[in-house]
Design a protein around this motif. Structure first.
Motif, PDB file in Angstrom:
ATOM      1  N   GLY A  74     -15.342  98.069  23.878  1.00 45.73           N
ATOM      2  CA  GLY A  74     -14.438  98.888  24.673  1.00 45.73           C
ATOM      3  C   GLY A  74     -14.884  99.004  26.120  1.00 45.73           C
ATOM      4  N   GLY A  75     -16.208  99.091  26.344  1.00 49.13           N
ATOM      5  CA  GLY A  75     -16.716  99.166  27.707  1.00 49.13           C
ATOM      6  C   GLY A  75     -16.454  97.892  28.486  1.00 49.13           C
ATOM      7  N   ILE A  76     -16.637  96.741  27.841  1.00 52.02           N
ATOM      8  CA  ILE A  76     -16.368  95.463  28.512  1.00 52.02           C
ATOM      9  C   ILE A  76     -14.883  95.339  28.857  1.00 52.02           C
ATOM     10  CG2 ILE A  76     -16.398  92.963  28.211  1.00 52.02           C
ATOM     11  CD1 ILE A  76     -18.880  93.330  26.454  1.00 52.02           C
ATOM     12  N   LEU A  77     -14.018  95.734  27.909  1.00 49.10           N
ATOM     13  CA  LEU A  77     -12.579  95.683  28.169  1.00 49.10           C
ATOM     14  C   LEU A  77     -12.196  96.632  29.302  1.00 49.10           C
ATOM     15  CD1 LEU A  77      -9.822  94.557  27.292  1.00 49.10           C
ATOM     16  CD2 LEU A  77      -9.657  96.450  25.669  1.00 49.10           C
ATOM     17  N   LEU A  78     -12.829  97.806  29.333  1.00 48.99           N
ATOM     18  CA  LEU A  78     -12.538  98.756  30.401  1.00 48.99           C
ATOM     19  C   LEU A  78     -12.965  98.207  31.756  1.00 48.99           C
ATOM     20  CD1 LEU A  78     -11.507 101.606  31.076  1.00 48.99           C
ATOM     21  CD2 LEU A  78     -13.842 102.434  30.743  1.00 48.99           C
ATOM     22  N   LEU A  79     -14.120  97.557  31.803  1.00 46.56           N
ATOM     23  CA  LEU A  79     -14.568  96.964  33.062  1.00 46.56           C
ATOM     24  C   LEU A  79     -13.610  95.870  33.535  1.00 46.56           C
ATOM     25  CD1 LEU A  79     -18.428  96.693  32.467  1.00 46.56           C
ATOM     26  CD2 LEU A  79     -17.250  98.226  34.035  1.00 46.56           C
ATOM     27  N   ALA A  80     -13.139  95.068  32.580  1.00 48.27           N
ATOM     28  CA  ALA A  80     -12.253  93.970  32.950  1.00 48.27           C
ATOM     29  C   ALA A  80     -10.880  94.463  33.395  1.00 48.27           C
ATOM     30  CB  ALA A  80     -12.101  92.997  31.778  1.00 48.27           C
ATOM     31  N   MET A  81     -10.386  95.542  32.751  1.00 46.72           N
ATOM     32  CA  MET A  81      -9.039  96.018  33.023  1.00 46.72           C
ATOM     33  C   MET A  81      -8.973  97.065  34.124  1.00 46.72           C
ATOM     34  SD  MET A  81      -7.204  94.247  30.952  1.00 46.72           S
ATOM     35  CE  MET A  81      -5.644  95.121  31.016  1.00 46.72           C
ATOM     36  N   LEU A  82     -10.098  97.657  34.493  1.00 39.10           N
ATOM     37  CA  LEU A  82     -10.073  98.751  35.456  1.00 39.10           C
ATOM     38  C   LEU A  82     -10.917  98.479  36.687  1.00 39.10           C
ATOM     39  CD1 LEU A  82      -9.104 101.639  36.047  1.00 39.10           C
ATOM     40  CD2 LEU A  82     -11.153 102.478  34.866  1.00 39.10           C
ATOM     41  N   VAL A  83     -12.180  98.127  36.487  1.00 40.21           N
ATOM     42  CA  VAL A  83     -13.093  97.999  37.621  1.00 40.21           C
ATOM     43  C   VAL A  83     -12.711  96.810  38.497  1.00 40.21           C
ATOM     44  CG1 VAL A  83     -15.493  97.630  38.290  1.00 40.21           C
ATOM     45  CG2 VAL A  83     -14.957  99.132  36.364  1.00 40.21           C
ATOM     46  N   TYR A  84     -12.446  95.663  37.896  1.00 41.61           N
ATOM     47  CA  TYR A  84     -12.120  94.474  38.688  1.00 41.61           C
ATOM     48  C   TYR A  84     -10.821  94.630  39.478  1.00 41.61           C
ATOM     49  CZ  TYR A  84     -11.290  89.628  39.991  1.00 41.61           C
ATOM     50  OH  TYR A  84     -11.035  88.481  40.693  1.00 41.61           O
ATOM     51  N   PRO A  85      -9.730  95.146  38.883  1.00 40.58           N
ATOM     52  CA  PRO A  85      -8.525  95.356  39.714  1.00 40.58           C
ATOM     53  C   PRO A  85      -8.751  96.334  40.858  1.00 40.58           C
ATOM     54  CG  PRO A  85      -7.939  95.353  37.401  1.00 40.58           C
ATOM     55  CD  PRO A  85      -9.434  95.361  37.455  1.00 40.58           C
ATOM     56  N   ILE A  86      -9.534  97.390  40.625  1.00 38.86           N
ATOM     57  CA  ILE A  86      -9.817  98.326  41.712  1.00 38.86           C
ATOM     58  C   ILE A  86     -10.622  97.637  42.811  1.00 38.86           C
ATOM     59  CG2 ILE A  86     -11.097 100.418  42.311  1.00 38.86           C
ATOM     60  CD1 ILE A  86     -10.258 101.609  39.681  1.00 38.86           C
ATOM     61  N   TYR A  87     -11.564  96.799  42.403  1.00 39.46           N
ATOM     62  CA  TYR A  87     -12.342  96.038  43.393  1.00 39.46           C
ATOM     63  C   TYR A  87     -11.428  95.144  44.223  1.00 39.46           C
ATOM     64  CZ  TYR A  87     -15.043  92.042  45.078  1.00 39.46           C
ATOM     65  OH  TYR A  87     -15.559  91.039  45.850  1.00 39.46           O
ATOM     66  N   GLN A  88     -10.495  94.457  43.583  1.00 35.78           N
ATOM     67  CA  GLN A  88      -9.564  93.599  44.312  1.00 35.78           C
ATOM     68  C   GLN A  88      -8.650  94.419  45.220  1.00 35.78           C
ATOM     69  OE1 GLN A  88      -9.221  90.326  44.610  1.00 35.78           O
ATOM     70  NE2 GLN A  88     -10.954  89.855  43.291  1.00 35.78           N
ATOM     71  N   LEU A  89      -8.241  95.596  44.760  1.00 32.14           N
ATOM     72  CA  LEU A  89      -7.386  96.463  45.567  1.00 32.14           C
ATOM     73  C   LEU A  89      -8.105  96.892  46.841  1.00 32.14           C
ATOM     74  CD1 LEU A  89      -4.638  98.069  45.555  1.00 32.14           C
ATOM     75  CD2 LEU A  89      -5.959  99.980  44.637  1.00 32.14           C
ATOM     76  N   VAL A  90      -9.358  97.310  46.692  1.00 31.77           N
ATOM     77  CA  VAL A  90     -10.132  97.728  47.865  1.00 31.77           C
ATOM     78  C   VAL A  90     -10.367  96.539  48.790  1.00 31.77           C
ATOM     79  CG1 VAL A  90     -12.348  98.680  48.625  1.00 31.77           C
ATOM     80  CG2 VAL A  90     -11.217  99.616  46.598  1.00 31.77           C
ATOM     81  N   LEU A  91     -10.645  95.366  48.222  1.00 34.01           N
ATOM     82  CA  LEU A  91     -10.902  94.181  49.033  1.00 34.01           C
ATOM     83  C   LEU A  91      -9.678  93.784  49.858  1.00 34.01           C
ATOM     84  CD1 LEU A  91     -12.997  91.975  49.693  1.00 34.01           C
ATOM     85  CD2 LEU A  91     -12.034  90.635  47.801  1.00 34.01           C
ATOM     86  N   ILE A  92      -8.514  93.770  49.237  1.00 31.93           N
ATOM     87  CA  ILE A  92      -7.294  93.382  49.943  1.00 31.93           C
ATOM     88  C   ILE A  92      -6.961  94.374  51.047  1.00 31.93           C
ATOM     89  CG2 ILE A  92      -4.798  93.071  49.658  1.00 31.93           C
ATOM     90  CD1 ILE A  92      -5.336  91.946  46.901  1.00 31.93           C
TER      91      ILE A  92
END
Length: 319
Positions: free
Chosen positions: A36-54
């Motif tokens: 569940g933690g890995i899925l949460l990182l993939a579905m939440l942390v990475y999109p937020i990182y991309q949002l901040v980057l853009i």
């Protein structure tokens, strides 16, 4: 020569070590939580990182299709956003709209939950079925149903009001004025969101020991006094969860506003932040500016919920 013996201080006890069984339970818990933690990182942390980057780049349609290079702006998008007068107007409307929806959902859901504990099963079952039907209705379908009910020419509400003597309500447009439009959308949002509060609070109220309620009645407390002074304080944790969920949902409203106001109302008078971000990012093809607005919305939402949780912890005396 008399010598005085210095008393020895008792040695502080060694810190208790975790038992092997607890260590094994901890490792087992980590193994169970890892997927569940890995899925949460993939579905939440990475999109937020991309949002901040853009949000730090001049990122539009030419950059998205690869026809133009990316230009680093730093905090340029944030500065442009904060200098936009319309952003502050939309933010104020969003905060007010969210407050009305949250208070309405909590008041209606909690009131019906208390009522459900006071009535018999033959009345409680239809109440829950009606509430769950509203909860299960898709936001798109519910929005169009409410628009049809409040239609200026064929709406049932105008016909009923004009039929009982309010002749001025004939052909009345509920979606023309800014406040009546927001009120209509807020009513639809409350209608489809109060069942969550109702079911949550009902479960919490049923978990209150009956001995406590009976003791309050024996002391002469009324039903209102018992509910306000005993039942609600005991279900405060569930009320906090329901409030946070309502804040998150209502602050991010998009479908109801977009459908019922035809994209934000006349001249954008009924815009909220989510619809405003959509217009900036997709309709205006300014993805960097839309990403900056998304980051600001996330920070605002985290700050609002954080302040609410902190105030509840202080008032309840939590550590």
């Amino acid at each position: 020569m008399v010598t005085q013996e210095i008393p020895r201080t008792a040695a502080s006890p060694a810190p208790a070590r975790r038992s092997p069984r607890r260590r094994r339970d901890g490792r087992a818990a980590l193994l169970y939580l890892a997927p569940g933690g890995i899925l949460l990182l993939a579905m939440l942390v990475y999109p937020i990182y991309q949002l901040v980057l853009i949000s730090f780049y001049d990122y539009g349609q030419p950059q998205a299709v690869g026809n133009a290079p990316l230009v680093f702006l730093g905090f340029g998008n944030y500065v442009e956003l904060l200098e936009n007068v319309q952003f502050w107007e939309v933010l104020a409307k969003t905060l007010g709209f969210t407050a009305v929806c949250v208070v309405g959902s909590l008041a209606l859901g909690t009131g019906l939950a208390v009522l459900a504990t006071r009535v018999r099963a033959w009345a409680r079952v239809p109440l829950f079925l009606a509430a769950l039907a509203a909860w299960a209705t898709p936001a798109m379908a519910g929005s169009y149903v409410w628009l049809f009910l409040f239609d200026a020419d064929f709406g049932l509400v105008n016909e009923v009001l004009s039929g009982i003597g309010f002749t001025g309500m004939a052909n009345h447009s509920w979606t023309f004025d800014t406040y009546s439009t927001f009120g209509l959308v807020a009513a639809e949002v409350i209608w489809c969101s109060f069942p969550f509060v109702m079911v949550t609070m009902y479960a919490g109220i049923k978990g209150v020991p009956e001995e406590v309620i009976e003791a309050a009645y024996l002391d002469g407390a009324s039903t209102w006094r018992t509910t306000w002074s005993i039942t609600l304080p005991m279900v405060r944790p569930l009320l906090t969860i329901a409030t946070i969920q309502s804040i998150i949902w209502d602050f991010k409203i998009f479908t109801q506003i977009y459908v019922m106001t035809n994209g934000g109302g006349v001249a954008g008078r009924n815009l909220v932040l989510n619809v405003f971000a959509y217009q900036q990012a997709f309709a205006g093809q300014e993805y960097g500016l839309g990403a900056a607005l998304g980051v600001v919305m996330t920070l605002l939402l985290l700050s609002i919920t954080g302040l609410y949780v902190r105030s509840q912890r202080r008032s309840a005396g939590w550590v």
